[in-house]
Design a protein around this motif. Sequence first.
Motif, PDB file in Angstrom:
ATOM      1  N   ARG A  22      -3.505   5.613   1.956  1.00 38.89           N
ATOM      2  CA  ARG A  22      -2.127   5.466   1.486  1.00 38.89           C
ATOM      3  C   ARG A  22      -1.921   4.124   0.777  1.00 38.89           C
ATOM      4  N   ALA A  23      -0.879   4.053  -0.040  1.00 35.36           N
ATOM      5  CA  ALA A  23      -0.581   2.849  -0.804  1.00 35.36           C
ATOM      6  C   ALA A  23      -0.157   1.692   0.106  1.00 35.36           C
ATOM      7  N   THR A  24       0.467   2.011   1.231  1.00 39.83           N
ATOM      8  CA  THR A  24       0.883   0.992   2.197  1.00 39.83           C
ATOM      9  C   THR A  24       0.353   1.371   3.573  1.00 39.83           C
ATOM     10  N   ASP A  65       4.228   6.742   6.355  1.00 33.67           N
ATOM     11  CA  ASP A  65       5.161   7.130   5.307  1.00 33.67           C
ATOM     12  C   ASP A  65       4.707   6.676   3.919  1.00 33.67           C
ATOM     13  N   GLY A  66       3.616   5.913   3.858  1.00 31.88           N
ATOM     14  CA  GLY A  66       3.128   5.408   2.580  1.00 31.88           C
ATOM     15  C   GLY A  66       2.685   6.527   1.657  1.00 31.88           C
ATOM     16  N   GLN A  67       2.829   6.308   0.377  1.00 28.89           N
ATOM     17  CA  GLN A  67       2.429   7.288  -0.637  1.00 28.89           C
ATOM     18  C   GLN A  67       0.918   7.530  -0.564  1.00 28.89           C
ATOM     19  N   PRO A  68       0.475   8.791  -0.437  1.00 26.11           N
ATOM     20  CA  PRO A  68      -0.966   9.065  -0.448  1.00 26.11           C
ATOM     21  C   PRO A  68      -1.576   8.686  -1.803  1.00 26.11           C
ATOM     22  N   VAL A  69      -2.702   7.993  -1.766  1.00 24.70           N
ATOM     23  CA  VAL A  69      -3.395   7.585  -2.993  1.00 24.70           C
ATOM     24  C   VAL A  69      -4.575   8.520  -3.250  1.00 24.70           C
TER      25      VAL A  69
END
Length: 148
Positions: free
Chosen positions: A98-100, A104-108
Amino acid sequence: MLRRLVTAAAVLAGLHALPAQALEFRSVKETGVALYEAPALSAKKLFLVSRYYPVEVLSSQKEWARVRDATGGIAWIPQAALSGQRWLLVTADQAVVRATASADGQPVFSVARDGVLQWQEAPKDGWVKVKHRDGSSGFARITDLWGL
């Protein structure tokens, strides 16, 4: 007798104060490196491992390292076959990066079981910063990885 007890107690107290030894993880430098039953090229080859495969170094003896893999298997590998670069093995069915460092972070991107990711920073709050071989990076859950 009392002096021996006091000395023994002091020694035990000193041992208790020693820091725990950190685990040492290394990765294999090249593809097709054999792991051996004993520290000798004439020993029985147990299996081959791929480039970037992480192992835990248990001990070293001259030009050999006694290592444990993600399955718990113990074998010997030539020291020269180990890299200082640290890679982590995906042990979950799929590791979502994830980005963070948050669920809840955006999946990369994601990596399937037995894939590898390069370790970037020390783990924090259950997450570790990783990098894919293609250069993409992000945060993965430490519970999805082996080699930390």
